[in-house]
Design a protein around this motif. Structure first.
Motif, PDB file in Angstrom:
ATOM      1  N   LEU A  27      -0.972  68.525  -7.420  1.00 28.37           N
ATOM      2  CA  LEU A  27      -1.392  67.449  -8.324  1.00 28.37           C
ATOM      3  C   LEU A  27      -0.150  66.750  -8.837  1.00 28.37           C
ATOM      4  O   LEU A  27       0.830  67.398  -9.222  1.00 28.37           O
ATOM      5  CB  LEU A  27      -2.217  68.022  -9.482  1.00 28.37           C
ATOM      6  N   ALA A  28      -0.175  65.426  -8.833  1.00 32.42           N
ATOM      7  CA  ALA A  28       0.968  64.649  -9.311  1.00 32.42           C
ATOM      8  C   ALA A  28       0.507  63.624 -10.331  1.00 32.42           C
ATOM      9  O   ALA A  28      -0.583  63.056 -10.219  1.00 32.42           O
ATOM     10  CB  ALA A  28       1.680  63.961  -8.155  1.00 32.42           C
ATOM     11  N   GLU A  29       1.363  63.376 -11.308  1.00 36.95           N
ATOM     12  CA  GLU A  29       1.053  62.361 -12.321  1.00 36.95           C
ATOM     13  C   GLU A  29       1.350  60.952 -11.815  1.00 36.95           C
ATOM     14  O   GLU A  29       0.680  59.992 -12.200  1.00 36.95           O
ATOM     15  CB  GLU A  29       1.855  62.637 -13.594  1.00 36.95           C
ATOM     16  N   VAL A  30       2.359  60.827 -10.949  1.00 38.34           N
ATOM     17  CA  VAL A  30       2.731  59.513 -10.407  1.00 38.34           C
ATOM     18  C   VAL A  30       2.881  59.631  -8.899  1.00 38.34           C
ATOM     19  O   VAL A  30       3.601  60.500  -8.409  1.00 38.34           O
ATOM     20  CB  VAL A  30       4.061  58.998 -11.011  1.00 38.34           C
ATOM     21  N   GLN A  31       2.186  58.755  -8.167  1.00 38.69           N
ATOM     22  CA  GLN A  31       2.362  58.658  -6.716  1.00 38.69           C
ATOM     23  C   GLN A  31       2.960  57.293  -6.399  1.00 38.69           C
ATOM     24  O   GLN A  31       2.337  56.269  -6.655  1.00 38.69           O
ATOM     25  CB  GLN A  31       1.015  58.787  -5.996  1.00 38.69           C
ATOM     26  N   GLU A  32       4.156  57.290  -5.873  1.00 38.22           N
ATOM     27  CA  GLU A  32       4.807  56.020  -5.553  1.00 38.22           C
ATOM     28  C   GLU A  32       4.271  55.415  -4.265  1.00 38.22           C
ATOM     29  O   GLU A  32       4.395  54.211  -4.048  1.00 38.22           O
ATOM     30  CB  GLU A  32       6.316  56.226  -5.469  1.00 38.22           C
ATOM     31  N   ARG A  33       3.679  56.264  -3.426  1.00 39.05           N
ATOM     32  CA  ARG A  33       3.075  55.771  -2.178  1.00 39.05           C
ATOM     33  C   ARG A  33       1.653  56.322  -2.034  1.00 39.05           C
ATOM     34  O   ARG A  33       1.217  56.684  -0.937  1.00 39.05           O
ATOM     35  CB  ARG A  33       3.930  56.174  -0.969  1.00 39.05           C
ATOM     36  N   GLY A  34       0.936  56.391  -3.161  1.00 37.33           N
ATOM     37  CA  GLY A  34      -0.443  56.866  -3.121  1.00 37.33           C
ATOM     38  C   GLY A  34      -1.295  55.961  -2.244  1.00 37.33           C
ATOM     39  O   GLY A  34      -1.146  54.749  -2.256  1.00 37.33           O
ATOM     40  N   ARG A  35      -2.181  56.567  -1.468  1.00 33.95           N
ATOM     41  CA  ARG A  35      -3.001  55.768  -0.549  1.00 33.95           C
ATOM     42  C   ARG A  35      -4.447  56.271  -0.547  1.00 33.95           C
ATOM     43  O   ARG A  35      -4.724  57.442  -0.752  1.00 33.95           O
ATOM     44  CB  ARG A  35      -2.443  55.810   0.866  1.00 33.95           C
ATOM     45  N   GLY A  36      -5.324  55.325  -0.299  1.00 41.83           N
ATOM     46  CA  GLY A  36      -6.731  55.651  -0.164  1.00 41.83           C
ATOM     47  C   GLY A  36      -7.140  55.555   1.295  1.00 41.83           C
ATOM     48  O   GLY A  36      -6.303  55.582   2.204  1.00 41.83           O
ATOM     49  N   ARG A  37      -8.453  55.440   1.525  1.00 46.30           N
ATOM     50  CA  ARG A  37      -8.942  55.314   2.889  1.00 46.30           C
ATOM     51  C   ARG A  37      -8.437  54.024   3.524  1.00 46.30           C
ATOM     52  O   ARG A  37      -8.190  53.041   2.859  1.00 46.30           O
ATOM     53  CB  ARG A  37     -10.481  55.327   2.903  1.00 46.30           C
ATOM     54  N   ARG A  38      -8.230  54.086   4.839  1.00 49.67           N
ATOM     55  CA  ARG A  38      -7.775  52.942   5.644  1.00 49.67           C
ATOM     56  C   ARG A  38      -6.419  52.422   5.192  1.00 49.67           C
ATOM     57  O   ARG A  38      -6.088  51.246   5.344  1.00 49.67           O
ATOM     58  CB  ARG A  38      -8.832  51.829   5.639  1.00 49.67           C
ATOM     59  N   GLY A  39      -5.597  53.331   4.592  1.00 49.95           N
ATOM     60  CA  GLY A  39      -4.223  52.999   4.241  1.00 49.95           C
ATOM     61  C   GLY A  39      -4.040  52.142   3.008  1.00 49.95           C
ATOM     62  O   GLY A  39      -2.922  51.709   2.704  1.00 49.95           O
ATOM     63  N   ARG A  40      -5.121  51.883   2.269  1.00 53.41           N
ATOM     64  CA  ARG A  40      -4.994  51.038   1.086  1.00 53.41           C
ATOM     65  C   ARG A  40      -4.234  51.776  -0.012  1.00 53.41           C
ATOM     66  O   ARG A  40      -4.395  52.977  -0.198  1.00 53.41           O
ATOM     67  CB  ARG A  40      -6.375  50.651   0.563  1.00 53.41           C
ATOM     68  N   PRO A  41      -3.410  51.062  -0.808  1.00 52.55           N
ATOM     69  CA  PRO A  41      -2.719  51.717  -1.926  1.00 52.55           C
ATOM     70  C   PRO A  41      -3.715  52.164  -2.991  1.00 52.55           C
ATOM     71  O   PRO A  41      -4.743  51.503  -3.204  1.00 52.55           O
ATOM     72  CB  PRO A  41      -1.780  50.628  -2.455  1.00 52.55           C
ATOM     73  N   TRP A  42      -3.417  53.291  -3.640  1.00 51.34           N
ATOM     74  CA  TRP A  42      -4.273  53.808  -4.709  1.00 51.34           C
ATOM     75  C   TRP A  42      -3.507  53.703  -6.028  1.00 51.34           C
ATOM     76  O   TRP A  42      -2.437  54.289  -6.181  1.00 51.34           O
ATOM     77  CB  TRP A  42      -4.673  55.258  -4.447  1.00 51.34           C
ATOM     78  N   GLU A  43      -4.056  52.947  -6.964  1.00 53.18           N
ATOM     79  CA  GLU A  43      -3.405  52.749  -8.263  1.00 53.18           C
ATOM     80  C   GLU A  43      -3.781  53.868  -9.233  1.00 53.18           C
ATOM     81  O   GLU A  43      -4.934  54.301  -9.275  1.00 53.18           O
ATOM     82  CB  GLU A  43      -3.816  51.410  -8.861  1.00 53.18           C
ATOM     83  N   SER A  44      -2.801  54.298 -10.018  1.00 57.75           N
ATOM     84  CA  SER A  44      -3.067  55.354 -10.998  1.00 57.75           C
ATOM     85  C   SER A  44      -2.091  55.242 -12.158  1.00 57.75           C
ATOM     86  O   SER A  44      -1.084  54.533 -12.069  1.00 57.75           O
ATOM     87  CB  SER A  44      -2.947  56.734 -10.344  1.00 57.75           C
ATOM     88  N   ARG A  45      -2.411  55.939 -13.240  1.00 58.36           N
ATOM     89  CA  ARG A  45      -1.541  56.002 -14.407  1.00 58.36           C
ATOM     90  C   ARG A  45      -1.349  57.449 -14.830  1.00 58.36           C
ATOM     91  O   ARG A  45      -2.322  58.209 -14.889  1.00 58.36           O
ATOM     92  CB  ARG A  45      -2.159  55.228 -15.577  1.00 58.36           C
TER      93      ARG A  45
END
Length: 301
Positions: free
Chosen positions: A100-118
């Motif tokens: 588990l990470a608090e910050v993902q600099e290259r977080g991704r969702g399905r089909r390679g889309r970036p995943w935004e988080s805080r």
């Protein structure tokens, strides 16, 4: 020797008390707290002292309810939890390992889309599974993961295959499944989950709008429900029956972007292999958009 993060709880502790436990100065405690904050850890500082944001699954505050979630790595800033877990899996990590990470600099969702988080407000983690499955059965696992997430959150419904939608149709959470195959068998599966708990990007929904569940409670619930559902991979019809009850897709007019083009029509069925049938067309992979509107409260567990 414990660090500051190991001592933090959800109650404020004075800098003096923490300094005494750590054998350092109060100034050093303040400096370390600021460093942790910069790394993405949700440390809260006030005149009362220091604490971790309530609901944070720190290792000493998070107790997995079953066998999944052990061993556990809680991290601040990473590229992506999927990449960290993949390296761990290649080193031989056992099934149930959790990152588990608090910050993902290259977080991704399905089909390679970036995943935004805080940090402190979103829930982003990856879980390692080592199922004894032939590749032909892999189509059911994304559906099972979506069902576990729906049960853990307790609101909304599932857009095929495993996007969790709020009652008004906005996205609450998603699942990314990546697998390594060895011959005709599955060597391991990386199950990545991103959930908007206390914050959501524009156009999406945050769980706090519908439920008081904390990040730690959502994580525990997901692991527990996933573990209880995994045996149903051996009973596909039972699994699909439960999935249909949670579906926001079936019976609704949809538009699906597939590798072969757009398919539009009524979503008629989930087939035994987990694929979607739309107007007689079998769809094994694609991006679904709901055309007909949702009714508030539909499919809530």
């Amino acid at each position: 020797m414990p660090g500051l993060l190991d001592l933090l709880t959800e109650d404020y502790q004075s800098g003096e008390a923490l300094a005494r436990h750590l054998g350092i100065s109060r100034q050093a405690v303040s400096k370390e707290a600021k460093r942790l904050l910069a790394e993405g850890f949700p440390v809260e500082m006030s005149r009362e002292g220091y604490r971790i944001r309530p609901g944070t699954p720190l290792p000493h505050l998070f107790h997995p309810p079953g066998r999944l979630g052990r061993p556990y790595r809680y991290l601040g800033r990473v590229g992506s939890t999927q990449d960290v877990l993949r390296a761990w899996a290649e080193e031989g990590a056992e099934e149930g390992a959790l990152v588990l990470a608090e910050v993902q600099e290259r977080g991704r969702g399905r089909r390679g889309r970036p995943w935004e988080s805080r940090p402190g407000e979103s829930l982003t983690f990856s879980l390692l599974l080592r199922p004894t499955l032939p590749l032909s059965s892999m189509g059911l696992l994304p559906l099972l993961a979506g069902l576990a997430l729906w049960r853990a959150v307790g609101v909304g419904g599932i857009k095929w295959p495993n996007d969790l939608l709020a009652p008004d149709g906005r996205k609450l959470a998603g699942v990314l499944l990546e697998a390594k195959a060895e011959g005709e068998e599955v060597a391991y599966v990386l199950l990545g989950v991103g959930a908007n708990v206390d914050w959501a990007p524009e156009g999406a929904a945050a769980l706090r709008e519908f439920s008081p569940l904390s990040r730690r409670e959502v994580l525990s619930g997901f692991l527990l429900h996933l573990e209880s559902l995994l045996p149903l991979l051996e009973s596909p019809e039972t699994l699909l029956s439960l999935y249909r009850e949670a579906s926001y897709t079936l019976g609704r007019r949809v538009r699906v972007q597939t590798p072969k083009g757009v398919v539009e029509g009524v979503a008629e069925a989930i087939l035994p292999d987990g694929s979607l049938q739309v107007e007689g067309v079998r769809i094994g992979a694609g991006e679904v958009a709901l055309v007909s509107p949702l009714r508030t409260g539909e499919s809530d567990p």
